[in-house]
Design a protein around this motif. Sequence first.
Motif, PDB file in Angstrom:
ATOM      1  N   THR A   1       0.832  -1.212   0.000  1.00 58.81           N
ATOM      2  CA  THR A   1       0.000   0.000   0.000  1.00 58.81           C
ATOM      3  C   THR A   1       0.864   1.258   0.000  1.00 58.81           C
ATOM      4  O   THR A   1       0.582   2.218  -0.730  1.00 58.81           O
ATOM      5  N   ALA A   2       1.924   1.272   0.778  1.00 57.73           N
ATOM      6  CA  ALA A   2       2.796   2.454   0.838  1.00 57.73           C
ATOM      7  C   ALA A   2       3.440   2.750  -0.512  1.00 57.73           C
ATOM      8  O   ALA A   2       3.708   3.918  -0.846  1.00 57.73           O
TER       9      ALA A   2
ATOM     10  N   ALA B   1       3.451  10.028  -6.349  1.00 57.01           N
ATOM     11  CA  ALA B   1       4.365  11.169  -6.224  1.00 57.01           C
ATOM     12  C   ALA B   1       5.361  11.195  -7.379  1.00 57.01           C
ATOM     13  O   ALA B   1       5.668  12.260  -7.936  1.00 57.01           O
ATOM     14  N   MET B   2       5.855  10.029  -7.755  1.00 54.42           N
ATOM     15  CA  MET B   2       6.814   9.972  -8.876  1.00 54.42           C
ATOM     16  C   MET B   2       6.177  10.456 -10.170  1.00 54.42           C
ATOM     17  O   MET B   2       6.797  11.184 -10.953  1.00 54.42           O
TER      18      MET B   2
ATOM     19  N   VAL C   1      -6.537   5.358  -3.620  1.00 52.77           N
ATOM     20  CA  VAL C   1      -6.467   6.640  -2.896  1.00 52.77           C
ATOM     21  C   VAL C   1      -5.011   6.983  -2.561  1.00 52.77           C
ATOM     22  O   VAL C   1      -4.614   8.152  -2.627  1.00 52.77           O
ATOM     23  N   GLU C   2      -4.207   5.984  -2.259  1.00 58.67           N
ATOM     24  CA  GLU C   2      -2.793   6.253  -1.966  1.00 58.67           C
ATOM     25  C   GLU C   2      -2.082   6.832  -3.193  1.00 58.67           C
ATOM     26  O   GLU C   2      -1.252   7.735  -3.065  1.00 58.67           O
ATOM     27  N   VAL C   3      -2.388   6.311  -4.368  1.00 55.38           N
ATOM     28  CA  VAL C   3      -1.799   6.890  -5.586  1.00 55.38           C
ATOM     29  C   VAL C   3      -2.194   8.357  -5.719  1.00 55.38           C
ATOM     30  O   VAL C   3      -1.349   9.231  -5.977  1.00 55.38           O
TER      31      VAL C   3
ATOM     32  N   SER D   1       0.556  15.131  -3.295  1.00 49.80           N
ATOM     33  CA  SER D   1       1.577  15.574  -2.324  1.00 49.80           C
ATOM     34  C   SER D   1       2.672  16.404  -2.999  1.00 49.80           C
ATOM     35  O   SER D   1       3.425  17.099  -2.314  1.00 49.80           O
ATOM     36  N   VAL D   2       2.743  16.338  -4.311  1.00 47.90           N
ATOM     37  CA  VAL D   2       3.792  17.070  -5.041  1.00 47.90           C
ATOM     38  C   VAL D   2       3.215  18.374  -5.569  1.00 47.90           C
ATOM     39  O   VAL D   2       2.218  18.363  -6.283  1.00 47.90           O
TER      40      VAL D   2
END
Length: 241
Positions: free
Chosen positions: A196-197, A204-205, A231-233, A239-240
């Motif tokens: 998941t992380a 972000a990448m 959602v993590e993606v 975040s960027v």
Amino acid sequence: MKNKNIRRAALVYHAKPNPGKIEVNPTTKYSSQRDLALAYSPGVAFPCLEIEKDPSNVYKYTFGGYCFLNNAAIAAQYLRDQGAQRAAILDIDFHHGNGTQDIFYDRDDVLFCSLHGEPQQAFPYFLGYADETGSGQGLGYNLNYPMPRDTSFIQWQQSLTAALAKIDAFAPEYLILSLGVDTFENDPISFFKLTTADYFTTGAMIAELQIPTLFVMEGGYDIDEVGINVVEVLKGFESVK
Ligand SMILES: [Zn+2]
């Protein structure tokens, strides 16, 4: 191309040249994914987040991957039709984007990059090899990154980095992300080992490219975790700044 026979397969939809209206008809006329894109109304062809399973397996003239419509390809064609000179499609679904590859294989205006399970072991089996690099004008604009069983994020990330560098050099006006999370370690039908992380890092990448990006949903079969990983993606992307 190794998929010429696929082009002869039966088509399962028929698009009417009537904006906003699509009529499914398995028996009468044959059409193409491009015709279908043109038949779409703009509001339908350019969704912010389209929910479908593995539509990148859909070809010009046939269906696959549980899907009839290749949303990423429709979006790319729509963007081109609206005046964009170049669009890139990055397919990070576990399965090779064989349909998307087929649709743009001979074109240099849509760059296609796919990260996926190596086709000797994974669907669609007959396409997705690294030596499939496009044809004619499209030579060099189709990039496949097949990876073996138990690929971890460290290994997968190297392919992502390579694909992102190619996309950056192509300088597209838009990026379309075929976002599958069936690369997840507990996915029941796939064999990569992303956690998941890792999806946050992936988002972000991709955001580091600073290209307007359309997210199109692809596969993901660990039903309890699909939403979390998607959602993590998105969180990583956001975040960027
Ligand atoms: Zn998939």
